[in-house]
Design an enzyme around this catalytic site. Structure first.
Site, PDB file in Angstrom:
ATOM      1  CE  LYS A 128      -1.632   1.566   4.058  1.00  0.00           C
ATOM      2  NZ  LYS A 128      -1.447   2.962   4.493  1.00  0.00           N
ATOM      3  CG  ASN A 129       2.228   2.819   3.589  1.00  0.00           C
ATOM      4  OD1 ASN A 129       1.067   3.150   3.328  1.00  0.00           O
ATOM      5  ND2 ASN A 129       2.656   2.609   4.819  1.00  0.00           N
ATOM      6  CB  CYS A 180      -4.920  11.129  11.335  1.00  0.00           C
ATOM      7  SG  CYS A 180      -3.339  10.355  11.584  1.00  0.00           S
ATOM      8  NE  ARG A 187       0.667  10.395   9.822  1.00  0.00           N
ATOM      9  CZ  ARG A 187       0.228   9.390   9.086  1.00  0.00           C
ATOM     10  NH1 ARG A 187      -0.995   8.966   9.226  1.00  0.00           N
ATOM     11  NH2 ARG A 187       1.006   8.823   8.198  1.00  0.00           N
ATOM     12  CG  ASP A 232       3.105   1.441   9.502  1.00  0.00           C
ATOM     13  OD1 ASP A 232       2.635   2.288  10.280  1.00  0.00           O
ATOM     14  OD2 ASP A 232       3.476   1.713   8.345  1.00  0.00           O
ATOM     15  NE  ARG A 279      -7.269   4.781   5.257  1.00  0.00           N
ATOM     16  CZ  ARG A 279      -6.811   5.896   5.792  1.00  0.00           C
ATOM     17  NH1 ARG A 279      -7.319   6.334   6.907  1.00  0.00           N
ATOM     18  NH2 ARG A 279      -5.853   6.574   5.205  1.00  0.00           N
TER      19      ARG A 279
HETATM   20  N1  EPU Z   1       6.855  14.455  10.826  1.00  0.00           N
HETATM   21  C1  EPU Z   1       7.081  15.772  11.142  1.00  0.00           C
HETATM   22  N2  EPU Z   1       7.103  16.688  10.137  1.00  0.00           N
HETATM   23  C2  EPU Z   1       6.916  16.349   8.833  1.00  0.00           C
HETATM   24  C3  EPU Z   1       6.679  14.985   8.509  1.00  0.00           C
HETATM   25  C4  EPU Z   1       6.647  14.059   9.541  1.00  0.00           C
HETATM   26  O1  EPU Z   1       7.264  16.127  12.308  1.00  0.00           O
HETATM   27  O2  EPU Z   1       6.960  17.226   7.962  1.00  0.00           O
HETATM   28  C5  EPU Z   1       6.784  13.451  11.907  1.00  0.00           C
HETATM   29  C6  EPU Z   1       5.375  12.850  12.020  1.00  0.00           C
HETATM   30  O3  EPU Z   1       4.540  13.667  12.809  1.00  0.00           O
HETATM   31  C7  EPU Z   1       5.641  11.516  12.669  1.00  0.00           C
HETATM   32  C8  EPU Z   1       7.001  11.127  12.107  1.00  0.00           C
HETATM   33  O4  EPU Z   1       7.573  12.327  11.594  1.00  0.00           O
HETATM   34  O5  EPU Z   1       5.738  11.660  14.059  1.00  0.00           O
HETATM   35  C9  EPU Z   1       6.920  10.070  11.007  1.00  0.00           C
HETATM   36  O6  EPU Z   1       6.266  10.576   9.896  1.00  0.00           O
HETATM   37  P1  EPU Z   1       6.628  10.156   8.399  1.00  0.00           P
HETATM   38  O7  EPU Z   1       6.601  11.402   7.585  1.00  0.00           O
HETATM   39  O8  EPU Z   1       7.849   9.298   8.367  1.00  0.00           O
HETATM   40  O9  EPU Z   1       5.374   9.262   8.066  1.00  0.00           O
HETATM   41  P2  EPU Z   1       4.392   9.380   6.836  1.00  0.00           P
HETATM   42  O10 EPU Z   1       5.156   9.539   5.588  1.00  0.00           O
HETATM   43  O11 EPU Z   1       3.309  10.346   7.141  1.00  0.00           O
HETATM   44  C10 EPU Z   1       4.457   6.807   6.357  1.00  0.00           C
HETATM   45  C11 EPU Z   1       3.440   5.714   6.226  1.00  0.00           C
HETATM   46  C12 EPU Z   1       2.868   5.394   7.596  1.00  0.00           C
HETATM   47  C13 EPU Z   1       4.014   4.956   8.494  1.00  0.00           C
HETATM   48  C14 EPU Z   1       5.075   6.065   8.566  1.00  0.00           C
HETATM   49  C15 EPU Z   1       6.296   5.696   9.380  1.00  0.00           C
HETATM   50  C16 EPU Z   1       2.578   6.089   4.013  1.00  0.00           C
HETATM   51  C17 EPU Z   1       1.437   6.455   3.164  1.00  0.00           C
HETATM   52  N3  EPU Z   1       2.380   6.143   5.313  1.00  0.00           N
HETATM   53  O12 EPU Z   1       3.745   7.933   6.874  1.00  0.00           O
HETATM   54  O13 EPU Z   1       1.969   4.306   7.396  1.00  0.00           O
HETATM   55  O14 EPU Z   1       3.537   4.680   9.778  1.00  0.00           O
HETATM   56  O15 EPU Z   1       5.507   6.395   7.222  1.00  0.00           O
HETATM   57  O16 EPU Z   1       6.902   4.556   8.871  1.00  0.00           O
HETATM   58  O17 EPU Z   1       3.636   5.715   3.518  1.00  0.00           O
HETATM   59  C18 EPU Z   1       0.131   2.918   7.859  1.00  0.00           C
HETATM   60  O18 EPU Z   1       0.333   2.351   6.764  1.00  0.00           O
HETATM   61  O19 EPU Z   1      -0.656   2.450   8.711  1.00  0.00           O
HETATM   62  C19 EPU Z   1       0.846   4.160   8.152  1.00  0.00           C
HETATM   63  C20 EPU Z   1       0.436   5.017   9.099  1.00  0.00           C
END
Ligand code: EPU
Length: 423
Positions: free
Chosen positions: A22-23, A118, A123, A308, A400
């Site tokens: 998915k991701n 969320c 996030r 995850d 999802r």
């Molecule tokens: N963060 C910031 N600032 C930013 C971006 C992120 O502070 O600009 C913080 C977030 O608040 C969080 C941490 O960094 O505390 C991790 O966020 P990251 O950006 O790495 O996560 P993401 O890209 O929003 C993806 C996956 C998530 C998975 C995380 C961590 C996708 C679509 N989603 O999210 O997947 O948990 O990386 O590995 O790729 C799931 O599939 O259930 C899911 C939540």
């Protein structure tokens, strides 16, 4: 609204086919916006998040068609001119923010709704924004939308992320692929989904090195062309199903499952008494003894233990021998499954970012509520081993991210069914 009913007990046996990630797919799809030639993804998972990303891209003017019952997604952004990602769609799925970098790189402007918080945490998008600003974009927040423009195009930059964010790394790599000059991204995320995205971008003509390490170097090119790319196997789905025999007993073979995508997760499984071996088709997973042993877990960026899979290992620890401490370091609010597991007889104390889980001999079935994607599946895992019947409501969270979860678990002998609210 549908519910899932599980009658626990009994070891599992058989094969489960692992779907495309998915991701990875959610990051690969926006890459279509970088080119006016078609991008086709094979091995795509059939999930509601993927349909949401399709709707978003279509709202931006991309043409999308699916084949082989959704497993192949053919996209063309030849005539995609719209650059506004609306709140209505973005609020449903945070990965929508992955259109920001590609829109900005291709059109020089983008208006993308801020997703908001969320169930699992705040996030924010500050890392995405400051990196794109370093590449010459001007970005301001108005009416809940990020208004970004780079009238003279994006240019390469030296960017050091404060935190190795998956989404920020993906946005930066896509934007930098079409920027003028070289971008060096340090403290980049190393997750397999990043590697998959880079492989796809390379097939489209991008010049990128260092994916899978903490420094990614991107030499911008003038244009990207079309490509066909297979989506990598879903490591989180794999890890989830590895935990099914861990909690319910038995032996399953995960077709297409890959150990190299699982980092520290496999070490933890070994430590708690699960045998994992590679087979010609994937991975075989078997519980060594009657009950697993308690292990402590700290969630970290790849190759550390993935956030995850934290909810799922918590379900398994609920019936382990001994006490385990699970520390969540990626998201601040990712223990919503704990109160539901407690309803099934688990002994869990949450203090701040740490959950103390004292293993009990048996969980008991109960009506429980899914709160987010991974929390939902942790309840299903717990239910597989619980005495009696568990009814999981709000299962749209599962849709999802887990393709045909009921069929897949039934295929290994689980007593699980999906019923309509009134049926
Ligand atoms: N963060 C910031 N600032 C930013 C971006 C992120 O502070 O600009 C913080 C977030 O608040 C969080 C941490 O960094 O505390 C991790 O966020 P990251 O950006 O790495 O996560 P993401 O890209 O929003 C993806 C996956 C998530 C998975 C995380 C961590 C996708 C679509 N989603 O999210 O997947 O948990 O990386 O590995 O790729 C799931 O599939 O259930 C899911 C939540």
């Amino acid at each position: 609204m549908d519910r899932i009913v599980v009658r626990g007990g009994g070891p599992l046996k058989g094969e489960i086919a692992i779907s495309g990630a998915k991701n990875a797919c959610l990051a690969l799809m926006p890459a279509t916006l970088l080119s006016d030639e078609p991008l086709t993804l094979t091995n795509a998972p059939r999930l509601s998040d993927i349909r949401t990303m399709s709707l978003l891209l279509e709202s931006l003017g991309a043409e999308i068609s699916t084949m082989q019952n959704g497993k192949v997604i053919a996209m063309s952004s030849h005539s995609a001119q719209n650059h506004i990602a609306k709140y209505d769609i973005v609020r449903k799925m945070r990965a929508s923010n992955l259109v920001l970098g590609p829109l900005l790189a291709r059109h020089g402007h983008a208006v993308v709704s801020l997703p908001g918080g969320c169930a699992i945490g705040a996030r924010p998008m500050d890392l995405h924004v400051s990196a794109l600003e370093a590449m010459g974009a001007q970005i301001e927040l108005r009416d809940g939308y990020l208004h970004a423009q780079a009238p003279r195009g994006l240019r390469g930059a030296q960017i050091a992320l404060r935190f190795a964010s998956v989404g920020a790394t993906e946005n930066i790599v896509m934007a930098a692929s079409l920027a003028k000059g070289v971008t060096v991204l340090s403290n980049a995320a190393r997750e397999p989904e990043i590697v998959d995205l880079v492989e796809c971008l390379r097939r489209m003509g991008a010049q990128i090195e260092g994916e899978g390490t903490d420094t990614i170097t991107i030499q911008g090119v003038d244009r990207l062309h079309g490509a066909t790319h297979p989506v990598i196997a879903d490591r989180i789905e794999t890890g989830t199903y590895m935990l099914a025999p861990a909690i319910a007993g038995g032996e399953v073979e995960l077709i297409g499952g890959r150990m190299d995508l699982l980092g520290a997760f496999c070490e933890k499984l070994d430590a708690c008494g699960i045998d994992v071996s590679e087979t010609p088709k994937g991975l075989r997973v078997k519980r060594r003894n009657g009950r697993v042993d308690a292990v402590n877990v700290v969630t970290e960026v790849f190759p550390g233990f993935p956030t995850d899979l934290q909810a799922q290992i918590m379900a398994v620890m609920c019936t382990a021998n001994g006490v385990s401490f699970l520390e969540e370091r990626i998201f601040e609010n990712r223990f919503m499954h704990a109160p539901e597991l407690i309803r099934m007889g688990a002994r869990i104390d949450v203090h701040g970012g740490v959950a103390k889980v004292t293993g009990v001999e048996k969980l008991r079935g109960a009506p429980v509520m899914a709160t987010d994607l991974r929390a939902s599946v942790s309840l299903i895992l717990a239910a597989l081993a619980a005495e009696g019947e568990t009814v999981v409501s709000r299962v749209y969270h599962l849709d999802r991210g887990y393709e045909r979860v009921v069929d897949k678990l039934r295929g290994v002998g689980a007593r699980i069914e999906r019923v309509k609210e009134d049926g």
